[in-house]
Scaffold this active site. Structure first.
Site, PDB file in Angstrom:
ATOM      1  N   ALA A   1       0.783  -1.277   0.031  1.00 25.89           N
ATOM      2  CA  ALA A   1       0.152  -0.136   0.127  1.00 25.89           C
ATOM      3  C   ALA A   1       0.801   1.251   0.073  1.00 25.89           C
ATOM      4  CB  ALA A   1      -0.874  -0.172   1.095  1.00 25.89           C
ATOM      5  N   ALA A   2       1.983   1.221  -0.615  1.00 27.42           N
ATOM      6  CA  ALA A   2       2.943   2.293  -0.475  1.00 27.42           C
ATOM      7  C   ALA A   2       2.918   3.027  -1.789  1.00 27.42           C
ATOM      8  CB  ALA A   2       4.374   1.803  -0.239  1.00 27.42           C
TER       9      ALA A   2
ATOM     10  N   ARG B   1      -1.636   7.132 -11.636  1.00 29.35           N
ATOM     11  CA  ARG B   1      -2.851   7.203 -12.658  1.00 29.35           C
ATOM     12  C   ARG B   1      -4.174   7.661 -12.159  1.00 29.35           C
ATOM     13  NH1 ARG B   1      -1.121   1.254 -14.819  1.00 29.35           N
ATOM     14  NH2 ARG B   1      -0.094   1.118 -12.763  1.00 29.35           N
TER      15      ARG B   1
ATOM     16  N   GLN C   1       8.025   1.946   3.590  1.00 27.35           N
ATOM     17  CA  GLN C   1       8.999   1.921   2.115  1.00 27.35           C
ATOM     18  C   GLN C   1       9.268   3.385   1.448  1.00 27.35           C
ATOM     19  OE1 GLN C   1       6.906   0.531  -1.001  1.00 27.35           O
ATOM     20  NE2 GLN C   1       8.951   0.197  -2.292  1.00 27.35           N
TER      21      GLN C   1
ATOM     22  N   ASN D   1     -34.806  27.622  17.198  1.00 22.20           N
ATOM     23  CA  ASN D   1     -34.120  27.041  18.310  1.00 22.20           C
ATOM     24  C   ASN D   1     -32.708  27.663  18.395  1.00 22.20           C
ATOM     25  OD1 ASN D   1     -32.967  26.270  15.824  1.00 22.20           O
ATOM     26  ND2 ASN D   1     -32.225  24.430  16.493  1.00 22.20           N
TER      27      ASN D   1
ATOM     28  N   ALA E   1     -53.071  30.124  14.707  1.00 16.31           N
ATOM     29  CA  ALA E   1     -52.317  30.148  13.373  1.00 16.31           C
ATOM     30  C   ALA E   1     -51.544  31.740  13.560  1.00 16.31           C
ATOM     31  CB  ALA E   1     -53.071  30.196  12.175  1.00 16.31           C
TER      32      ALA E   1
HETATM   33  C1  UD1 Z   1       1.261  -5.476 -10.367  1.00 16.17           C
HETATM   34  C2  UD1 Z   1       2.035  -6.576 -10.615  1.00 16.17           C
HETATM   35  C3  UD1 Z   1       1.446  -7.330 -12.104  1.00 16.17           C
HETATM   36  C4  UD1 Z   1      -0.009  -7.467 -11.842  1.00 16.17           C
HETATM   37  C5  UD1 Z   1      -0.788  -6.397 -11.065  1.00 16.17           C
HETATM   38  C6  UD1 Z   1      -1.995  -6.928 -10.692  1.00 16.17           C
HETATM   39  C7  UD1 Z   1       4.389  -6.221 -10.224  1.00 16.17           C
HETATM   40  C8  UD1 Z   1       5.832  -5.522 -10.755  1.00 16.17           C
HETATM   41  N1  UD1 Z   1       3.356  -6.259 -11.216  1.00 16.17           N
HETATM   42  O1  UD1 Z   1       1.416  -4.494 -11.442  1.00 16.17           O
HETATM   43  O2  UD1 Z   1       2.167  -8.453 -12.560  1.00 16.17           O
HETATM   44  O3  UD1 Z   1      -0.546  -8.101 -12.977  1.00 16.17           O
HETATM   45  O4  UD1 Z   1      -0.132  -5.544 -10.125  1.00 16.17           O
HETATM   46  O5  UD1 Z   1      -3.021  -5.751 -10.498  1.00 16.17           O
HETATM   47  O6  UD1 Z   1       4.172  -6.608  -9.073  1.00 16.17           O
HETATM   48  N2  UD1 Z   1       3.417  -0.643  -4.397  1.00 16.17           N
HETATM   49  C9  UD1 Z   1       4.196  -0.512  -3.175  1.00 16.17           C
HETATM   50  N3  UD1 Z   1       5.354  -0.014  -3.259  1.00 16.17           N
HETATM   51  C10 UD1 Z   1       5.950   0.116  -4.623  1.00 16.17           C
HETATM   52  C11 UD1 Z   1       5.140  -0.024  -5.898  1.00 16.17           C
HETATM   53  C12 UD1 Z   1       3.838  -0.317  -5.476  1.00 16.17           C
HETATM   54  O7  UD1 Z   1       3.772  -0.730  -2.049  1.00 16.17           O
HETATM   55  O8  UD1 Z   1       7.087   0.533  -4.669  1.00 16.17           O
HETATM   56  C13 UD1 Z   1       1.969  -1.186  -4.135  1.00 16.17           C
HETATM   57  C14 UD1 Z   1       0.753  -0.267  -4.747  1.00 16.17           C
HETATM   58  O9  UD1 Z   1       0.346   0.723  -3.513  1.00 16.17           O
HETATM   59  C15 UD1 Z   1       0.067  -1.401  -5.103  1.00 16.17           C
HETATM   60  C16 UD1 Z   1       0.691  -2.518  -5.516  1.00 16.17           C
HETATM   61  O10 UD1 Z   1       1.909  -2.448  -4.993  1.00 16.17           O
HETATM   62  O11 UD1 Z   1      -1.310  -1.346  -4.148  1.00 16.17           O
HETATM   63  C17 UD1 Z   1       0.591  -2.680  -6.976  1.00 16.17           C
HETATM   64  O12 UD1 Z   1       1.327  -1.797  -7.714  1.00 16.17           O
HETATM   65  P1  UD1 Z   1       1.034  -1.143  -8.977  1.00 16.17           P
HETATM   66  O13 UD1 Z   1       2.260  -0.159  -9.304  1.00 16.17           O
HETATM   67  O14 UD1 Z   1      -0.158  -0.772  -9.100  1.00 16.17           O
HETATM   68  O15 UD1 Z   1       1.492  -2.391 -10.039  1.00 16.17           O
HETATM   69  P2  UD1 Z   1       0.965  -2.947 -11.348  1.00 16.17           P
HETATM   70  O16 UD1 Z   1       1.591  -2.061 -12.331  1.00 16.17           O
HETATM   71  O17 UD1 Z   1      -0.505  -2.974 -11.239  1.00 16.17           O
HETATM   72 CA    CA Z   2      -1.925  -2.072  -9.906  1.00 13.92          CA
END
Ligand code: UD1
Ligand code: CA
Length: 457
Positions: free
Chosen positions: A8-9, A14, A80, A389, A426
């Site tokens: 969740a970092a 987008r 992170q 009131n 009234a």
């Molecule tokens: C990722 C997967 C992809 C998969 C897809 C599914 C990788 C490299 N790719 O891609 O194979 O099909 O999810 O939805 O893992 N996050 C961190 N720290 C970071 C980067 C990301 O905590 O440094 C967290 C984001 O907050 C997010 C999750 O990891 O919740 C996924 O990151 P995101 O950048 O959305 O990965 P995708 O490109 O969707």
């Molecule tokens: Ca994603």
């Protein structure tokens, strides 16, 4: 032993939002809350959240709601900083999980529609096969954007290739990585330090560990909706509609009629009795509880409210209010926080009620404001009656005894108490208490000047 880690970092570039992506709401709950809820039934021994972008805000949102007590949150927050990819995110667990032995379930914080039984099945398959890693996959007609999973017919995975790193042939693979993995933690911990940034984004990919772990297996989900990842507002809207459809279908199976289902939205906390009819354009938010045999709508919003049986609500807004059985509300009424209607009340058009208790069978039928008031049973509030009131600084109470009637356009200047069976003429403006059984008039006497000549210009 089972540890769960939620990624969740990330910023969620987008989404183009000030809000971190995992705090975007979906049917009233944030993405990260939904992800956590999807695995809470597995009773993990450890729950780790990897936070980075607006870490404090994410942490606050969860400790405020998780246990309600703040201090003893069940979550361990792992920072992170900077965010150098999903592999880098999981590397941050090497320290907190240094002594941990067991399975690590990794969940992407932006994949909110997973069902608990799906995650349970993943864990089950992982445990029984003895794989080093088992990941959830789906076959998609349009796999654009997802990592492609290279697997053989027996479910053995040799690699995951990110969309942007795929060659033309790999792009045609329609088996995708859902971002949900069950790892043998010890084996993962051994390969995590070997990750490299040799890819299109120059990040450390968690997906690259899959090619380093043997055996690597996958479990394909039956319902591909479950693995929808949210990267932008379009996907957010798609997930919202999947959740809404699930909720409506659930309640239709439980005996609720929706006249135009697609026009209505629900929340996880919505509860309906039997034989409720929901007319078009109704929205239920938060904890909204609707009793048996109610007819709601068209056009109503009900939020954090408790509604009894056989209540009718038409084109009205009800928020943080309690409505007993057999009441009728609207059209065009607003029940605000703290409004409490006893059985059989009638609240009509252009009536606003706030922080007030209305006794059984009382009527506030037209054009009224009732605030900070206590009305007995069988009170009839005349059209246009206002409880004044607020003196500009403080709010004051109005009490109206059982069986009393206020005439049209009465103003009751609080603090004021009317006894039982009072009649207010009234157009009265009352500033003093009225004893039971009295008639109260507070208006200028009518003056008649017969044969009056208007001034001549
Ligand atoms: C990722 C997967 C992809 C998969 C897809 C599914 C990788 C490299 N790719 O891609 O194979 O099909 O999810 O939805 O893992 N996050 C961190 N720290 C970071 C980067 C990301 O905590 O440094 C967290 C984001 O907050 C997010 C999750 O990891 O919740 C996924 O990151 P995101 O950048 O959305 O990965 P995708 O490109 O969707
Ligand atoms: Ca994603």
């Amino acid at each position: 032993m089972l540890a769960v880690a939620v990624l969740a970092a990330g910023k969620g570039t987008r989404m183009k939002s000030d809000l971190p992506k995992v705090l975007q709401p979906l049917a009233g709950a944030t993405l990260v809350e939904r992800v956590l809820a999807s695995c809470s039934g597995l009773q993990p021994n450890r729950q780790l959240l990897i936070v980075g972008h607006q870490a404090e805000r994410v942490e606050q949102s969860l400790t405020g709601t998780a246990t309600g007590t703040g201090g003893d949150s069940p979550y361990e927050f792992v920072l992170q900083q900077p965010q150098n990819g999903t592999g880098h995110a999981v590397q941050q667990l090497l320290e907190p999980l240094a002594d941990f032995d067991g399975e690590l379930l990794v969940l992407n914080g932006d994949v909110p529609l997973l069902r608990e039984q799906t995650i349970a099945a993943l864990l089950e398959q992982h445990r029984s096969s003895g794989a080093a890693v088992t990941l959830l996959t789906a076959r998609l007609a349009d796999p654009t954007g997802y990592g492609r999973v290279v697997a053989d017919a027996n479910g053995a995975v040799s690699a995951i290739v990110e969309h942007r790193d795929c060659d033309a042939e790999q792009r045609r693979i329609n088996l995708i990585n859902a971002g949900i993995y069950c790892f043998n933690w010890r084996q993962l911990a051994a390969v995590l330090p070997q990750l490299s940034t040799d890819n299109d984004q120059g990040e450390l990919y968690l997906t690259d560990t899959v090619a380093m772990l043997r055996p690597a297996m996958h479990l394909e989900v039956a319902d591909a909706d479950e693995i929808n990842g949210i990267n932008d507002r379009l996907q957010l809207a798609q997930c919202e509609s999947v959740i809404q459809e699930r909720l409506r279908q659930h309640w239709m199976r439980e005996g609720v009629t929706f006249v135009d289902p697609a026009s209505c939205t629900l929340s996880d906390g919505t509860r309906f009795g039997r034989d409720v009819v929901v007319e078009p354009q109704c929205h239920f938010r938060g904890e909204a509880q609707i009793g048996h045999g109610c007819r709601i709508g068209p056009g109503s919003l009900i939020e954090n409210a408790r509604i009894g049986d056989r209540v009718e609500i038409v084109y009205s807004v009800v928020r943080e209010a309690v409505v007993a059985s057999d009441c009728a509300i609207g059209p065009f009424a607003q029940l605000r926080p703290g409004a409490e209607l006893a059985q059989g009340c009638r609240v009509g058009n252009f009536v606003e009620i706030k922080k007030s208790r209305i006794g059984a069978s009382s009527k506030v039928n037209h054009l009224s404001y009732i605030g900070d008031a206590e009305l007995g049973e069988n009170v009839n509030v005349g059209a246009g009656t206002i409880t004044a009131n607020y003196d500009g600084v403080n709010k004051h109470r109005t009490v109206i005894g059982a069986g009393s009637k206020t005439g049209a356009n009465s103003v009751l200047v609080a603090p004021i108490q009317l006894g039982a069976n009072v009649t207010v003429g009234a157009g009265s403006t009352l500033t003093k208490d009225v004893p039971a059984g009295a008639l109260a008039l507070g208006r200028a006497k009518q003056l008649i000047k017969e044969n009056w000549q208007a001034p001549q210009g």
